[in-house]
Design an enzyme around this catalytic site. Structure first.
Site, PDB file in Angstrom:
ATOM      1  N   SER A  66     -56.693  22.664  31.806  1.00 26.72           N
ATOM      2  CA  SER A  66     -56.772  21.531  30.760  1.00 26.72           C
ATOM      3  C   SER A  66     -56.802  20.122  31.529  1.00 26.72           C
ATOM      4  O   SER A  66     -55.971  20.067  32.555  1.00 26.72           O
ATOM      5  CB  SER A  66     -55.599  21.911  30.008  1.00 26.72           C
ATOM      6  OG  SER A  66     -55.269  20.811  29.153  1.00 26.72           O
ATOM      7  N   ASP A  67     -57.143  19.230  31.001  1.00 24.12           N
ATOM      8  CA  ASP A  67     -57.295  17.778  31.325  1.00 24.12           C
ATOM      9  C   ASP A  67     -55.905  17.513  30.763  1.00 24.12           C
ATOM     10  O   ASP A  67     -55.295  18.095  29.729  1.00 24.12           O
ATOM     11  CB  ASP A  67     -58.215  16.984  30.658  1.00 24.12           C
ATOM     12  CG  ASP A  67     -58.022  15.373  31.300  1.00 24.12           C
ATOM     13  OD1 ASP A  67     -57.965  15.210  32.220  1.00 24.12           O
ATOM     14  OD2 ASP A  67     -58.324  14.791  30.056  1.00 24.12           O
ATOM     15  N   LYS A  68     -54.969  16.807  31.427  1.00 22.37           N
ATOM     16  CA  LYS A  68     -53.889  16.108  31.227  1.00 22.37           C
ATOM     17  C   LYS A  68     -53.975  14.898  30.049  1.00 22.37           C
ATOM     18  O   LYS A  68     -53.408  14.819  29.046  1.00 22.37           O
ATOM     19  CB  LYS A  68     -53.117  15.810  32.626  1.00 22.37           C
ATOM     20  CG  LYS A  68     -51.509  15.224  31.977  1.00 22.37           C
ATOM     21  CD  LYS A  68     -50.891  14.429  33.277  1.00 22.37           C
ATOM     22  CE  LYS A  68     -51.568  13.147  33.520  1.00 22.37           C
ATOM     23  NZ  LYS A  68     -51.464  12.203  32.787  1.00 22.37           N
ATOM     24  N   THR A  69     -54.608  13.811  30.588  1.00 17.76           N
ATOM     25  CA  THR A  69     -54.431  12.596  29.720  1.00 17.76           C
ATOM     26  C   THR A  69     -55.073  13.115  28.214  1.00 17.76           C
ATOM     27  O   THR A  69     -56.374  13.275  28.101  1.00 17.76           O
ATOM     28  CB  THR A  69     -55.340  11.358  30.421  1.00 17.76           C
ATOM     29  OG1 THR A  69     -54.529  11.279  31.561  1.00 17.76           O
ATOM     30  CG2 THR A  69     -54.935  10.247  29.616  1.00 17.76           C
TER      31      THR A  69
END
Length: 913
Positions: A346-349
């Site tokens: 998963s990407d964070k932002t």
């Protein structure tokens, strides 16, 4: 340029000026070298003649769009399946023998499958077009000594571009002049806050997210202004490189398609062998035409013609269910892939976090406060030891909040549906919200303090200041780094204590700003840096972060409970990433192993593979590295789901087994993905995984239901040929069973609800085939009974006074269908629910009884038409049946109940995954 200024012998770094043009490290060059290499000056820009010359050489500032396949070619590709090849060949044989009706029916079946596949799966690949749209904008350029506003498509390398707040960066630029310039590059790098730009040359190895003297196409100027020289356009930009990465990964197959292809190939070999043997044996016992009819009949009987349609319908139903749970599926096989995922990257932002900076801690020099709520909404409170606090009761807290509110150039605009738009810097927006949470006293005090002057933030000084009128004179508020402000505060300040608080906040991943004030008597209306060089009063600290979504925390836990590993891949700082991961419980073996992009770039393929497997957090990662991480996990046998919302996520979304984009993300990420979350909620992933597992379970049930009929039919034809007997079932009758009857009775299995424990089981092995050992035993056992039913009924009727082969074949088929009904009830949830209900006396839900019962009713109606319609009798060579004959067919099928009970013991149909 002095080579030793860039080259370091210890690290054996390359001089950027000696690099090839395509890999030239523009960020590592001195400004003079950049202008010299581009043959341009900042005073006049390029001349018009030179612009035309460079446009002919470099082309336009656009990304090439991928050519789509013609519709007819997409349709023809639907026939590219091994099992359909045999059906087409079987139809051709029938046509050569003059049996055109039979040939037409067989070809009609194959065409129907192709039409279903075309309309369900055909979706235009428009990711490259979306990338082109993401960079098209207008630009202010300097040409022939004059400023012009032109389309960004007309830019050429060497153009001098002027940037101001609100502009979209039109190409990759090496910055030459700046004034307080900040650019939001989150879509490209994953950095959650705007990047403050500088001009100094950097080391060659500096990662993309830290190249502070560059501006990249697609970024947004949030503050200040600047001038830069175009160093790359179109495909040569960082966004263009992502486009090329995506082009290399457009047609990755999913686990479902891999398994179905393998199953098809294995079944194809079996069918060819059985058909060849049948034909060879038939030549010794029959004439050529009869032997060929037997071989064709066996071929048609062995191929599960209805299976592709059933799989497509099952996946389509899964798509509808996921849509109800906020997951839009763009490609059918992605439904099942979600259920088999073993890793979610998963990407964070904007994915795990809200993509809205939020103040979470305040220290007013005396006490530390916690700030609740998230994002730019004003819901939330300021807490002291868990109790709500109003700033009116704490002058120190009020002054700290007031400083953040007034020393601020950002505005919050209320949009439709209650959404808030930030005009300016996200961190300053967080300060506005924290001040509102402090209560009415802060806002009232701000109304009384008219702004007179300001000193904008500059990276050299690391602070901003504003001057405001008071009743007794004027007051200046300062905001900036703790180190910068402490130099300007009163000398008796306990700096060690303040810096300790800064360190504690920073370790939590918070971005820390310090605040101070200085009062001036009299009528002062202007503010200079010398006015605030000393004797300022320290007011406190505010720590902000892009906080995790609360629902995402629960979703991460749900995924881990289901045996699905969660990994964070982000372009943000490693300290911030680790802090968010810790709060979300993203770890392995109770530890959060973290790696930076710089560390990954130095690893061998083996080391990267191990890091990808063991790591939980990957920070400061470039798009190419995200792609490598996904590929490394796939090579270790993981089924990888990748989530993201930015341009930088697109290549990894494309490469992953299942790419999941956020609904509010960039068009690039959505077009690259297989699924889109309409509510931007990571929690919807857990729901989608649950639905995906249920879809796979229902697919397995469908295969377990369909193949025993094919097995029974094939055994019947093969053994009849060996014994030299009449065929108990003809090729067209087989098609009736395999298409109409199978689809009518199998589709209800697609509607079976999820098992209660589906998310408490580990993912099934990635290499688990459709046909496991127990499943094969099930299919073989039921196939043997079906053969006994068909062959026995046909031979018995032929010995009676009823006698005709048409009636014998009709009764054999009807007995088989009754047996199928009992078998369907044994693998569906209808009978177990009924038995559990009446056994316990509880009022339990009956699963999807209407669908199962509807399928059975439809099958019975079709079979009545099959035997009692004169039109069908003529085409399919069947005969009408009386009531006694129907009852006989029903009675001989009853033993299927015992057979089903036996196979359910070693291959339970209700297994979740």
């Amino acid at each position: 340029m002095n080579q030793t200024s860039v080259q370091t012998s210890v690290n054996n770094k390359m001089n950027p000026i000696d690099m090839e043009p395509k890999t030239l490290a523009w960020h590592a060059l001195e400004l003079g070298d950049v202008l010299r290499m581009q043959e341009v000056t900042l005073e006049k820009g390029l001349m018009t003649v030179e612009v035309e010359h460079r446009r002919r050489r470099y082309g336009t500032n656009t990304l090439p769009e991928k050519k789509e396949k013609p519709a007819f070619l997409k349709f023809l590709e639907q026939f590219n399946q091994p099992l359909l090849y045999i059906l087409i060949a079987a139809g051709a044989i029938k046509a050569l023998l003059g049996e055109y009706v039979n040939a037409g029916v067989i070809w009609g079946v194959t065409t129907t499958n192709a039409i279903i596949g075309y309309f369900q799966e055909s979706r235009a690949e428009s990711a490259i077009a979306a990338l082109s749209q993401s960079v098209v904008t207008e630009a202010m350029v300097l040409r022939d000594g004059q400023k012009l506003r032109i389309s960004s498509t007309q830019l050429v390398p060497g153009d001098v571009v002027v940037l101001v707040s609100g502009d979209k960066v039109p190409a990759d630029l090496r910055l030459c002049q700046i004034r307080d310039l900040q650019i939001d590059e989150s879509a490209l790098t994953g950095e959650s806050v705007a990047v403050e730009k500088h001009l100094a040359p950097l080391e060659v190895e500096v990662p993309l997210a830290e190249r502070e003297n560059m501006a990249y196409a697609g970024g947004f100027v949030t503050f200040g202004q600047g001038t830069g020289v175009v160093i790359a356009i179109g495909s040569a930009t960082e966004t263009g490189k992502i486009s090329q990465l995506m082009e290399r990964h457009l047609d990755l197959v999913t686990p479902l398609t891999r398994k179905f292809n393998q199953f098809s190939q294995n079944w194809l070999m079996f069918v060819l062998f059985a058909a060849t043997m049948t034909f060879a044996i038939g030549l010794g016992r029959r004439n050529f035409k009869e032997a060929l009819e037997a071989a064709v009949a066996l071929t048609v009987s062995a191929i599960p013609e209805g299976l592709p349609a059933v799989i497509t319908v099952t996946l389509a139903i899964g798509v509808a269910r996921m849509a109800n749970r906020h997951a839009i599926i763009r490609k059918l096989p992605a439904v099942e892939t979600l259920g088999s995922a073993t890793v979610v990257c998963s990407d964070k932002t904007g994915t795990l976090t809200q993509n809205e900076m939020t103040v979470q801690e305040i220290w007013d020099g005396i006490q530390k406060y916690e700030v609740t709520g998230g994002g730019y909404g004003t819901e939330g409170e300021i807490l002291l030891e868990g109790a709500p606090v109003d700033a009116s009761s704490s002058p120190a807290l009020r002054d700290c909040l007031l400083s953040g509110l007034l020393c601020n150039d950002t505005q919050l605009e209320l949009q439709e549906q209650g959404k808030v738009k930030v005009v300016g810097d996200p961190t300053e927006a967080a300060l506005l919200v924290s001040a509102q949470k402090g209560g009415a006293s802060v806002m009232a005090a701000a109304q009384r303090l008219q702004r007179l002057d300001s000193i904008p933030f500059e990276s050299e000084f690391q602070y901003m200041a504003t001057l405001h009128r008071t009743e007794t004179g004027a007051i200046a508020y300062l905001k900036g780094s703790a180190e910068a402000l402490l130099q300007r505060c009163q000398p008796d300040l306990d700096q060690e204590s303040i810096l300790r608080q800064v360190d504690e906040m920073a370790k939590k991943g918070l971005r820390v700003l310090a605040f101070a004030q200085k009062e001036f008597p009299g009528t002062k209306t202007t503010l200079e840096r010398d006015d605030i060089k000393d004797d300022a009063i320290f007011l406190g600290l505010q720590g902000s972060i892009d906080p995790p979504r609360l629902e995402a925390i629960a979703a991460v836990y749900a995924c881990q409970q289901a045996g699905v590993k969660v990994k964070m891949i982000t372009g943000d700082h490693i300290v911030t990433a680790k802090a968010i991961a810790k709060r979300m419980g993203i770890r392995k073996n109770r530890q959060t192993a973290a790696y930076t992009g710089a560390e990954l770039s130095k690893m061998s393929s083996e080391e990267l593979s191990e890091a990808a497997f063991q790591g939980s957090v990957f920070a400061r990662v470039a798009p190419e590295q995200k792609l490598r991480i996904v590929e490394a996990l796939q090579k270790r046998g993981e089924i990888v789901a990748m989530t993201g919302d930015g341009v930088n996520d697109a290549p990894a979304l494309k490469q992953s087994d299942i790419g999941i984009a956020m609904g509010s993300g960039t068009e690039v990420s959505k077009e690259a993905a297989d699924a889109i979350l309409t509510d931007d909620n990571f929690a919807s992933i857990a729901a989608a995984i649950e639905e995906g597992r249920s879809v796979y379970k229902n697919l397995v049930k469908a295969i377990s239901f369909i193949l025993p009929v094919n097995g029974g039919e094939s055994m019947t034809i093969l053994i009849s040929t060996l014994l030299g007997r009449e065929l108990p079932i003809l090729s067209l009758q087989v098609l009736w069973l395999n298409m109409l009857n199978s689809i009518a009775m199998t589709v209800p299995l697609s509607l079976e609800p999820s098992a209660p424990d589906v998310m408490k089981q580990p993912p099934r092995p990635a290499d688990e085939p459709f046909l496991t050992a127990n499943r094969l035993k099930r299919i073989l056992a039921v196939s043997l009974y079906n053969w006994t039913l068909i062959f026995g009924m046909f031979e018995w009727v032929r010995q009676t006074t009823w006698g005709s082969p048409e009636l014998a074949r009709t009764m054999a088929i009807q007995a088989l269908v009754f047996g199928r009904i009992f078998y369907l009830l044994s693998i569906s949830q209808l009978l177990p629910s009924l038995m559990s209900r009446f056994g316990s006396g509880e009022n339990q839900k009956l699963g999807d009884a209407p669908a199962v019962m509807g399928g059975i009713v439809l099958a019975v109606v079709l079979q009545v038409v099959f035997s009692n319609s004169s039109f069908i009798n003529q085409i399919f060579e069947t005969a009408p049946m009386n009531l006694d004959q129907w009852l006989i067919c029903l009675l001989v099928s009853l033993p299927m109940i015992g057979v089903a009970a036996y196979v359910n013991r070693f291959d339970p149909p209700g297994r979740s995954a």
